[in-house]
Design a protein around this motif. Structure first.
Motif, PDB file in Angstrom:
ATOM      1  N   GLY A 278      11.378 -97.045  43.246  1.00 30.26           N
ATOM      2  CA  GLY A 278      12.450 -96.057  43.302  1.00 30.26           C
ATOM      3  C   GLY A 278      12.239 -94.960  42.281  1.00 30.26           C
ATOM      4  N   LEU A 279      12.833 -93.807  42.529  1.00 30.07           N
ATOM      5  CA  LEU A 279      12.647 -92.661  41.641  1.00 30.07           C
ATOM      6  C   LEU A 279      13.147 -92.941  40.230  1.00 30.07           C
ATOM      7  N   LEU A 280      14.196 -93.757  40.099  1.00 30.34           N
ATOM      8  CA  LEU A 280      14.781 -94.020  38.788  1.00 30.34           C
ATOM      9  C   LEU A 280      14.460 -95.426  38.275  1.00 30.34           C
ATOM     10  N   SER A 281      13.641 -96.164  38.990  1.00 25.48           N
ATOM     11  CA  SER A 281      13.332 -97.536  38.588  1.00 25.48           C
ATOM     12  C   SER A 281      12.366 -97.553  37.413  1.00 25.48           C
ATOM     13  N   ASP A 282      12.624 -98.442  36.439  1.00 20.00           N
ATOM     14  CA  ASP A 282      11.696 -98.624  35.319  1.00 20.00           C
ATOM     15  C   ASP A 282      10.957 -99.949  35.402  1.00 20.00           C
ATOM     16  N   GLN A 283      11.056-100.631  36.550  1.00 22.10           N
ATOM     17  CA  GLN A 283      10.398-101.923  36.724  1.00 22.10           C
ATOM     18  C   GLN A 283       9.604-101.957  38.030  1.00 22.10           C
ATOM     19  N   MET A 284       8.990-100.855  38.392  1.00 19.96           N
ATOM     20  CA  MET A 284       8.228-100.806  39.633  1.00 19.96           C
ATOM     21  C   MET A 284       6.941-101.629  39.523  1.00 19.96           C
ATOM     22  N   GLN A 285       6.613-102.307  40.588  1.00 22.92           N
ATOM     23  CA  GLN A 285       5.352-103.030  40.703  1.00 22.92           C
ATOM     24  C   GLN A 285       4.774-102.755  42.087  1.00 22.92           C
ATOM     25  N   LEU A 286       3.506-102.360  42.116  1.00 19.44           N
ATOM     26  CA  LEU A 286       2.857-102.057  43.383  1.00 19.44           C
ATOM     27  C   LEU A 286       1.399-102.492  43.309  1.00 19.44           C
ATOM     28  N   SER A 287       0.963-103.238  44.309  1.00 16.11           N
ATOM     29  CA  SER A 287      -0.436-103.673  44.369  1.00 16.11           C
ATOM     30  C   SER A 287      -0.974-103.429  45.771  1.00 16.11           C
ATOM     31  N   ALA A 288      -2.255-103.070  45.833  1.00 18.39           N
ATOM     32  CA  ALA A 288      -2.919-102.849  47.117  1.00 18.39           C
ATOM     33  C   ALA A 288      -4.338-103.405  47.021  1.00 18.39           C
ATOM     34  N   THR A 289      -4.706-104.232  47.973  1.00 16.81           N
ATOM     35  CA  THR A 289      -6.049-104.802  47.998  1.00 16.81           C
ATOM     36  C   THR A 289      -6.623-104.672  49.405  1.00 16.81           C
ATOM     37  N   SER A 290      -7.945-104.657  49.481  1.00 18.11           N
ATOM     38  CA  SER A 290      -8.608-104.646  50.786  1.00 18.11           C
ATOM     39  C   SER A 290     -10.016-105.185  50.630  1.00 18.11           C
ATOM     40  N   ASN A 291     -10.593-105.561  51.733  1.00 15.90           N
ATOM     41  CA  ASN A 291     -12.008-105.898  51.766  1.00 15.90           C
ATOM     42  C   ASN A 291     -12.780-104.672  52.250  1.00 15.90           C
ATOM     43  N   ASP A 292     -13.683-104.834  53.159  1.00 20.73           N
ATOM     44  CA  ASP A 292     -14.580-103.743  53.530  1.00 20.73           C
ATOM     45  C   ASP A 292     -13.861-102.474  53.973  1.00 20.73           C
ATOM     46  N   ILE A 293     -14.327-101.350  53.453  1.00 26.57           N
ATOM     47  CA  ILE A 293     -13.996-100.029  53.962  1.00 26.57           C
ATOM     48  C   ILE A 293     -15.262 -99.482  54.607  1.00 26.57           C
ATOM     49  N   LEU A 294     -15.160 -99.179  55.906  1.00 27.01           N
ATOM     50  CA  LEU A 294     -16.343 -98.835  56.691  1.00 27.01           C
ATOM     51  C   LEU A 294     -16.264 -97.408  57.221  1.00 27.01           C
ATOM     52  N   TYR A 295     -17.426 -96.792  57.349  1.00 30.76           N
ATOM     53  CA  TYR A 295     -17.553 -95.492  58.006  1.00 30.76           C
ATOM     54  C   TYR A 295     -18.671 -95.628  59.031  1.00 30.76           C
ATOM     55  N   TYR A 296     -18.300 -95.491  60.320  1.00 37.77           N
ATOM     56  CA  TYR A 296     -19.258 -95.759  61.397  1.00 37.77           C
ATOM     57  C   TYR A 296     -19.912 -97.138  61.214  1.00 37.77           C
TER      58      TYR A 296
ATOM     59  N   PRO B 151      18.587 -96.123  44.999  1.00 37.53           N
ATOM     60  CA  PRO B 151      18.030 -97.090  45.955  1.00 37.53           C
ATOM     61  C   PRO B 151      16.711 -97.660  45.467  1.00 37.53           C
ATOM     62  N   LEU B 152      16.448 -98.911  45.843  1.00 38.32           N
ATOM     63  CA  LEU B 152      15.216 -99.613  45.477  1.00 38.32           C
ATOM     64  C   LEU B 152      14.578-100.177  46.735  1.00 38.32           C
ATOM     65  N   LEU B 153      13.265-100.102  46.799  1.00 40.35           N
ATOM     66  CA  LEU B 153      12.545-100.553  47.983  1.00 40.35           C
ATOM     67  C   LEU B 153      11.547-101.647  47.630  1.00 40.35           C
ATOM     68  N   ASP B 154      11.583-102.747  48.379  1.00 44.62           N
ATOM     69  CA  ASP B 154      10.546-103.778  48.339  1.00 44.62           C
ATOM     70  C   ASP B 154       9.745-103.674  49.635  1.00 44.62           C
ATOM     71  N   ILE B 155       8.436-103.857  49.540  1.00 41.89           N
ATOM     72  CA  ILE B 155       7.583-103.761  50.716  1.00 41.89           C
ATOM     73  C   ILE B 155       6.494-104.825  50.670  1.00 41.89           C
ATOM     74  N   ASP B 156       6.241-105.441  51.810  1.00 43.13           N
ATOM     75  CA  ASP B 156       5.117-106.365  51.996  1.00 43.13           C
ATOM     76  C   ASP B 156       4.443-105.971  53.302  1.00 43.13           C
ATOM     77  N   ALA B 157       3.203-105.523  53.214  1.00 45.23           N
ATOM     78  CA  ALA B 157       2.476-105.068  54.393  1.00 45.23           C
ATOM     79  C   ALA B 157       1.099-105.719  54.434  1.00 45.23           C
TER      80      ALA B 157
END
Length: 219
Positions: free
Chosen positions: A148-166, A119-125
């Protein structure tokens, strides 16, 4: 039905209704149809509603359904045969329904493809603002392809702006990129806080859990 039968931490009551029909042909293969199974009720005084329509013939399964809890919603549509093609959309508009320390909004689109064995998973969040306890993260974007566990073409990106604590900024922006497979991949990151910047890239892989991860740091 009382959910507390399964877990005492789940107060409330739900009602289940629906119609299930089926037949077996001359080759002993079954055809089964679940016609609009419906669940309604309350959990912690918040409304629950779900519907599911499904049909199974031999090894093929098709399904379509929606569920809502308070202001949170999820939908699913697709089929499972020798190949997979399932789409799902998750909307979190009141995550406090699940945990009192959660807050914010999020939109998640999922697509499951490939085969049963691979199985292969695409995600947009995306989320303009999400928080847990005293932490808050803003303008989150996550995109994944061919995961996927057996995929050799995985692509994953994660971006964010401010990370805040209190409400105090820990990071102004973050970016993480992953490409490749489990045993051969490239992972890069970039972190910014005011005039400071931390970035780097590692290349390596993990043949198996026992062997651990081996690689090099480029920057």
């Amino acid at each position: 039905i009382s959910p507390a039968i399964l877990d005492q931490r789940l107060p409330g009551r739900v009602n289940v209704s629906g119609k299930l029909s089926g037949q077996r042909d001359d080759t002993d293969k079954w055809q089964i149809v679940a016609d609009s199974f419906r669940i309604t009720g309350l959990r912690n005084d918040r409304p629950i509603e779900a519907t599911l329509r499904a049909a199974m013939s031999d090894s093929a399964l098709s399904l379509n359904g929606e569920a809502a809890y308070d202001k949170n919603r999820v939908s699913i549509d697709g089929h499972i045969n020798q190949t997979l093609d399932i789409h799902s959309h998750v909307q979190l508009l009141n995550p406090q329904s699940f945990h009192p320390d959660l807050r914010g909004v999020a939109d998640v689109y999922l697509h499951l493809s490939g085969s049963r064995s691979e199985p292969l998973l695409d995600i947009d969040a995306s989320s303009s603002r999400m928080g847990f306890s005293q932490y808050t993260i803003e303008d989150v974007e996550i995109h994944g392809r061919q995961l996927g566990l057996l995929s050799d073409q995985m692509q994953l990106s994660a971006t964010s702006n401010d990370i805040l604590y209190y409400n105090r900024s820990l990071l102004n922006s973050t970016e993480i990129q992953f490409q490749g497979s489990h045993d051969k991949h490239v992972l890069s990151w970039s972190l910014h806080q005011q005039a400071a910047q931390l970035f780097g890239t590692v290349r390596g892989g993990m043949k198996n859990i026992a062997a651990g991860w081996n690689g090099t740091l480029d920057q």
